[in-house]
Motif scaffolding. Structure first.
Motif, PDB file in Angstrom:
ATOM      1  N   ASP A 167      30.460  39.585  45.754  1.00 16.13           N
ATOM      2  CA  ASP A 167      29.588  39.423  46.913  1.00 16.13           C
ATOM      3  C   ASP A 167      29.570  40.664  47.789  1.00 16.13           C
ATOM      4  O   ASP A 167      30.522  41.456  47.786  1.00 16.13           O
ATOM      5  N   ASN A 168      28.516  40.787  48.574  1.00 17.61           N
ATOM      6  CA  ASN A 168      28.472  41.842  49.576  1.00 17.61           C
ATOM      7  C   ASN A 168      29.628  41.652  50.555  1.00 17.61           C
ATOM      8  O   ASN A 168      29.977  40.520  50.909  1.00 17.61           O
ATOM      9  N   LEU A 169      30.226  42.760  50.965  1.00 12.39           N
ATOM     10  CA  LEU A 169      31.345  42.807  51.907  1.00 12.39           C
ATOM     11  C   LEU A 169      32.581  42.073  51.390  1.00 12.39           C
ATOM     12  O   LEU A 169      33.402  41.590  52.164  1.00 12.39           O
ATOM     13  N   SER A 170      32.727  42.006  50.061  1.00 11.34           N
ATOM     14  CA  SER A 170      33.927  41.427  49.454  1.00 11.34           C
ATOM     15  C   SER A 170      34.850  42.552  49.006  1.00 11.34           C
ATOM     16  O   SER A 170      34.444  43.713  48.889  1.00 11.34           O
ATOM     17  N   VAL A 171      36.110  42.179  48.743  1.00 10.57           N
ATOM     18  CA  VAL A 171      37.132  43.129  48.299  1.00 10.57           C
ATOM     19  C   VAL A 171      37.650  42.703  46.932  1.00 10.57           C
ATOM     20  O   VAL A 171      37.978  41.535  46.713  1.00 10.57           O
ATOM     21  N   THR A 172      37.714  43.656  46.016  1.00 12.61           N
ATOM     22  CA  THR A 172      38.334  43.467  44.712  1.00 12.61           C
ATOM     23  C   THR A 172      39.432  44.517  44.605  1.00 12.61           C
ATOM     24  O   THR A 172      39.165  45.706  44.757  1.00 12.61           O
ATOM     25  N   GLU A 173      40.650  44.072  44.369  1.00 18.87           N
ATOM     26  CA  GLU A 173      41.811  44.949  44.430  1.00 18.87           C
ATOM     27  C   GLU A 173      42.378  45.219  43.040  1.00 18.87           C
ATOM     28  O   GLU A 173      42.673  44.292  42.292  1.00 18.87           O
ATOM     29  N   LEU A 174      42.531  46.500  42.722  1.00 25.39           N
ATOM     30  CA  LEU A 174      43.154  46.914  41.474  1.00 25.39           C
ATOM     31  C   LEU A 174      44.279  47.895  41.780  1.00 25.39           C
ATOM     32  O   LEU A 174      44.142  48.748  42.658  1.00 25.39           O
ATOM     33  N   THR A 175      45.370  47.756  41.046  1.00 31.08           N
ATOM     34  CA  THR A 175      46.531  48.629  41.235  1.00 31.08           C
ATOM     35  C   THR A 175      46.779  49.408  39.954  1.00 31.08           C
ATOM     36  O   THR A 175      46.867  48.825  38.877  1.00 31.08           O
ATOM     37  N   ARG A 176      46.882  50.719  40.087  1.00 32.41           N
ATOM     38  CA  ARG A 176      47.195  51.588  38.952  1.00 32.41           C
ATOM     39  C   ARG A 176      48.705  51.735  38.878  1.00 32.41           C
ATOM     40  O   ARG A 176      49.323  52.286  39.783  1.00 32.41           O
ATOM     41  N   ALA A 177      49.283  51.179  37.832  1.00 31.32           N
ATOM     42  CA  ALA A 177      50.729  51.255  37.630  1.00 31.32           C
ATOM     43  C   ALA A 177      50.970  51.741  36.211  1.00 31.32           C
ATOM     44  O   ALA A 177      50.594  51.072  35.246  1.00 31.32           O
ATOM     45  N   GLY A 178      51.543  52.923  36.093  1.00 32.04           N
ATOM     46  CA  GLY A 178      51.750  53.486  34.761  1.00 32.04           C
ATOM     47  C   GLY A 178      50.426  53.863  34.139  1.00 32.04           C
ATOM     48  O   GLY A 178      49.594  54.521  34.751  1.00 32.04           O
ATOM     49  N   ASP A 179      50.212  53.387  32.915  1.00 29.44           N
ATOM     50  CA  ASP A 179      48.998  53.745  32.187  1.00 29.44           C
ATOM     51  C   ASP A 179      47.869  52.731  32.325  1.00 29.44           C
ATOM     52  O   ASP A 179      46.801  52.922  31.762  1.00 29.44           O
ATOM     53  N   GLY A 180      48.091  51.646  33.059  1.00 25.95           N
ATOM     54  CA  GLY A 180      47.064  50.614  33.107  1.00 25.95           C
ATOM     55  C   GLY A 180      46.816  50.094  34.505  1.00 25.95           C
ATOM     56  O   GLY A 180      47.437  50.513  35.472  1.00 25.95           O
ATOM     57  N   TRP A 181      45.880  49.174  34.564  1.00 30.69           N
ATOM     58  CA  TRP A 181      45.483  48.559  35.829  1.00 30.69           C
ATOM     59  C   TRP A 181      45.988  47.126  35.889  1.00 30.69           C
ATOM     60  O   TRP A 181      46.007  46.421  34.892  1.00 30.69           O
ATOM     61  N   GLN A 182      46.370  46.724  37.082  1.00 33.24           N
ATOM     62  CA  GLN A 182      46.688  45.338  37.363  1.00 33.24           C
ATOM     63  C   GLN A 182      45.653  44.839  38.362  1.00 33.24           C
ATOM     64  O   GLN A 182      45.332  45.537  39.330  1.00 33.24           O
ATOM     65  N   VAL A 183      45.151  43.647  38.129  1.00 36.07           N
ATOM     66  CA  VAL A 183      44.101  43.091  38.979  1.00 36.07           C
ATOM     67  C   VAL A 183      44.726  42.159  40.007  1.00 36.07           C
ATOM     68  O   VAL A 183      45.528  41.291  39.666  1.00 36.07           O
ATOM     69  N   GLY A 184      44.353  42.364  41.255  1.00 31.88           N
ATOM     70  CA  GLY A 184      44.779  41.474  42.339  1.00 31.88           C
ATOM     71  C   GLY A 184      43.628  40.546  42.694  1.00 31.88           C
ATOM     72  O   GLY A 184      43.069  39.872  41.831  1.00 31.88           O
ATOM     73  N   ARG A 185      43.242  40.563  43.926  1.00 27.09           N
ATOM     74  CA  ARG A 185      42.139  39.711  44.391  1.00 27.09           C
ATOM     75  C   ARG A 185      40.820  40.174  43.775  1.00 27.09           C
ATOM     76  O   ARG A 185      40.586  41.363  43.637  1.00 27.09           O
TER      77      ARG A 185
END
Length: 190
Positions: A167-185
């Motif tokens: 959605d507009n004005l929403s947040v999607t959070e990704l964390t770069r740890a090591g060689d890959g991504w972890q998905v949060g919200r």
């Protein structure tokens, strides 16, 4: 470790495919912008696409955070001849159906493919993380841009990524740890 808080720009109210057209965002919901600003990490750097709907949204939520120059590689997918058209207005219905149902190398006439936009956004993200290692990054961008990164984080295909709501004005959070991504919200509305 680097966290990227992907924020989708404010609404344009367009009911068509909006890629590189520079439509303004409706930023009249001050309460939503205040909540978004309060939710995001205070020490983050803020970057946006160079399109005004993303740049103006970034300016509205930065408020004291370091504001980086606009990055054209964070632009929405280029829809070429389909730009500002609704799905049913595209003459070649077989082509547009295949484009959305089998995203990959197929591109709109004069536009870019899913793989091309993904490669472009990946380059921008790599540059940002290299320039700001270990920092939180708020990246204000577009639906397709955010989906490219969500696809990688979830390790799913593009078609499955299209099933996610951003959605507009929403947040999607990704964390770069090591060689890959972890998905949060995903699609969080503060």
């Amino acid at each position: 470790m680097s966290r990227v808080f992907w924020v989708r720009h404010g609404p344009t109210h367009a009911r068509s495919m909006v890629g590189w057209s520079d439509l303004p965002a409706d930023l009249s919901d001050a309460a939503a912008l205040d909540r978004l600003h309060a939710f995001l990490p205070p020490g983050a750097v803020v970057v946006s696409s160079d399109l005004s709907r993303a740049a103006d949204t970034a300016d509205a939520i930065a408020r004291g955070r370091a504001r980086l120059p606009h990055d054209a590689d964070l632009r929405e997918m280029h829809f070429g001849d389909w730009e500002l058209k609704r799905f049913d207005e595209v003459e070649d219905q077989a082509h547009i159906r295949a484009f959305w149902e089998q995203p990959g190398d197929l591109r709109p006439p004069g536009g870019e493919s899913w793989h091309e936009v993904t490669a472009r956004v990946d380059r921008a993200v790599s540059r940002l993380i290299a320039a700001h290692p270990g920092h939180d990054i708020v990246a204000v961008a577009h639906f397709g841009v955010i989906l490219t990164q969500l696809q990688q984080g979830l390790r799913i295909g593009a078609y499955e990524a299209f099933g996610h709501r951003i959605d507009n004005l929403s947040v999607t959070e990704l964390t770069r740890a090591g060689d890959g991504w972890q998905v949060g919200r995903i699609n969080h509305r503060p």
